[in-house]
Design a protein around this motif. Structure first.
Motif, PDB file in Angstrom:
ATOM      1  N   CYS A  17      80.496  -9.086  71.349  1.00  0.00           N
ATOM      2  CA  CYS A  17      79.744  -8.442  72.429  1.00  0.00           C
ATOM      3  C   CYS A  17      80.635  -7.381  73.061  1.00  0.00           C
ATOM      4  O   CYS A  17      81.808  -7.630  73.341  1.00  0.00           O
ATOM      5  CB  CYS A  17      79.339  -9.486  73.474  1.00  0.00           C
ATOM      6  N   HIS A  41      71.995  -5.350  64.896  1.00  0.00           N
ATOM      7  CA  HIS A  41      71.916  -6.121  66.134  1.00  0.00           C
ATOM      8  C   HIS A  41      72.286  -5.239  67.327  1.00  0.00           C
ATOM      9  O   HIS A  41      73.019  -4.269  67.194  1.00  0.00           O
ATOM     10  CB  HIS A  41      72.857  -7.326  66.086  1.00  0.00           C
ATOM     11  N   CYS A  45      75.583  -9.362  73.770  1.00  0.00           N
ATOM     12  CA  CYS A  45      75.011 -10.686  73.525  1.00  0.00           C
ATOM     13  C   CYS A  45      73.794 -10.854  74.435  1.00  0.00           C
ATOM     14  O   CYS A  45      73.560 -10.046  75.341  1.00  0.00           O
ATOM     15  CB  CYS A  45      76.051 -11.776  73.804  1.00  0.00           C
ATOM     16  N   LYS A  46      73.007 -11.891  74.217  1.00  0.00           N
ATOM     17  CA  LYS A  46      71.772 -12.074  74.981  1.00  0.00           C
ATOM     18  C   LYS A  46      72.047 -12.203  76.479  1.00  0.00           C
ATOM     19  O   LYS A  46      71.308 -11.664  77.308  1.00  0.00           O
ATOM     20  CB  LYS A  46      71.019 -13.315  74.478  1.00  0.00           C
ATOM     21  N   LYS A  49      73.042  -8.822  77.907  1.00  0.00           N
ATOM     22  CA  LYS A  49      71.868  -7.959  77.891  1.00  0.00           C
ATOM     23  C   LYS A  49      70.960  -8.285  79.081  1.00  0.00           C
ATOM     24  O   LYS A  49      70.416  -7.399  79.740  1.00  0.00           O
ATOM     25  CB  LYS A  49      71.103  -8.157  76.576  1.00  0.00           C
ATOM     26  N   LYS A  50      70.813  -9.589  79.361  1.00  0.00           N
ATOM     27  CA  LYS A  50      69.921 -10.023  80.442  1.00  0.00           C
ATOM     28  C   LYS A  50      70.481  -9.669  81.819  1.00  0.00           C
ATOM     29  O   LYS A  50      69.769  -9.116  82.665  1.00  0.00           O
ATOM     30  CB  LYS A  50      69.701 -11.537  80.340  1.00  0.00           C
ATOM     31  N   GLN A 153      63.643 -18.103  75.233  1.00  0.00           N
ATOM     32  CA  GLN A 153      63.140 -17.488  74.007  1.00  0.00           C
ATOM     33  C   GLN A 153      62.934 -18.594  72.989  1.00  0.00           C
ATOM     34  O   GLN A 153      61.997 -19.354  73.074  1.00  0.00           O
ATOM     35  CB  GLN A 153      64.123 -16.418  73.508  1.00  0.00           C
ATOM     36  N   ASP A 157      67.883 -22.141  70.716  1.00  0.00           N
ATOM     37  CA  ASP A 157      68.977 -21.361  71.298  1.00  0.00           C
ATOM     38  C   ASP A 157      69.271 -21.759  72.732  1.00  0.00           C
ATOM     39  O   ASP A 157      70.274 -21.310  73.302  1.00  0.00           O
ATOM     40  CB  ASP A 157      68.629 -19.858  71.291  1.00  0.00           C
ATOM     41  N   TYR A 158      68.421 -22.584  73.304  1.00  0.00           N
ATOM     42  CA  TYR A 158      68.468 -22.779  74.755  1.00  0.00           C
ATOM     43  C   TYR A 158      68.659 -24.233  75.178  1.00  0.00           C
ATOM     44  O   TYR A 158      69.313 -24.507  76.170  1.00  0.00           O
ATOM     45  CB  TYR A 158      67.180 -22.226  75.346  1.00  0.00           C
TER      46      TYR A 158
END
Length: 274
Positions: A17, A41, A45-46, A49-50, A153, A157-158
């Motif tokens: 990242c 990609h 990273c997620k 990004k958030k 999502q 992953d969560y």
């Protein structure tokens, strides 16, 4: 920056990242991500990004951009419901059970966010699809009650393994589905079967034929849908299906041009490959 490591003969690819510098594993085989970079990609990273990208940029989006995202989301919902021959869940649930769908999910999870177990009001509840709409899963009785902080999502992953088992017991979604990151296979098969309807009827609806920022709404819906349909297929299979879809799309374009421009005599020649 990306690097390759290998254990027991299994290649593992990591990508760094560009904000937090963590190295996280990524899939590179048959990956057809919408956001393109060297490895297909996004740069962050997620989490970054958030919290560091979307959190700053989303408030700067104009009303038209927000409406376009809403239109795409509603279009995907309508597409999935049409292919499954289902109606909007809030209408059908009220008709069948004489109660509101949101009340049902809220009470089903004991009025608590499934992730943090915080008690929340119905207005605070984020009605989560459990399996994401972007991957062609419709909102139905398998939905999850979450607070806005923990809207997710992919479950795998969560949630922890224990949480996945509890979620499977509450929603009725099999564990193997909750562990997967694949699109809804049933909807994809139906879409391939009804691809002519997809172009001739669904994408031809007036709302989807409007142009925003020099792009047709139907083209954005098409691009998002096809990316998901081809994501988990081997490259050769993907190319074959894409060729078939493109031939239907070409025929659709020719027919539409002839209808809209009857005065033109050489439409077929205009669309012929040079």
């Amino acid at each position: 920056m990306a690097g390759r490591r290998q254990w027991d003969g299994i290649p593992v690819v990591f990508k760094g990242c560009n904000r937090c510098s963590r190295y996280l594993p990524i899939q590179t085989e048959n990956d057809q991500s919408v956001i393109r970079s060297r490895y297909g990609h996004q740069l962050e990273c997620k989490a970054c990004k958030k919290y560091f990208v979307n959190a700053k940029l989303n408030p700067m989006r104009n009303p038209q951009q927000c409406r376009e995202d809403g239109l795409r989301r509603r279009a995907i919902e309508a597409l999935v419901d049409n292919l499954l021959d289902e109606d909007f869940i809030h209408f059908t649930f009220r008709k069948q059970h004489k109660k509101e769908f949101t009340d049902y999910i809220w009470n089903k999870f004991h009025r608590r966010c499934f992730k943090c177990q915080k008690q929340i009001s119905k207005q605070e509840m984020a009605l989560d699809h459990t399996m994401p709409l972007a991957f062609l899963y419709r909102l139905d009785e398998t939905a999850t009650c979450l607070c806005s902080t923990h809207n997710s999502q992919f479950p795998v992953d969560y949630y922890s393994e224990e949480e996945l088992e509890r979620l499977s017991g509450i929603t009725g979604i099999p564990l193997d589905i909750l562990h997967s990151k694949k699109a809804n296979g049933k909807v994809i098969r139906l879409l391939r079967k009804h691809v002519v309807w997809f172009f001739d009827d669904f994408l031809s609806q007036p709302d989807y034929q409007k142009i925003h920022d020099s792009k047709l709404a139907a083209d954005k819906i098409y691009a998002a849908t096809i990316t998901i349909c081809l994501k988990d297929l081997p490259p050769l299979h993907s190319k074959g299906i894409m060729a078939g879809i493109n031939s239907v799309r070409m025929a659709y374009a020719v027919t539409k041009a002839k209808v809209e421009h009857p005065e033109r005599e050489n439409v077929d020649a205009d669309f012929a490959y040079p």
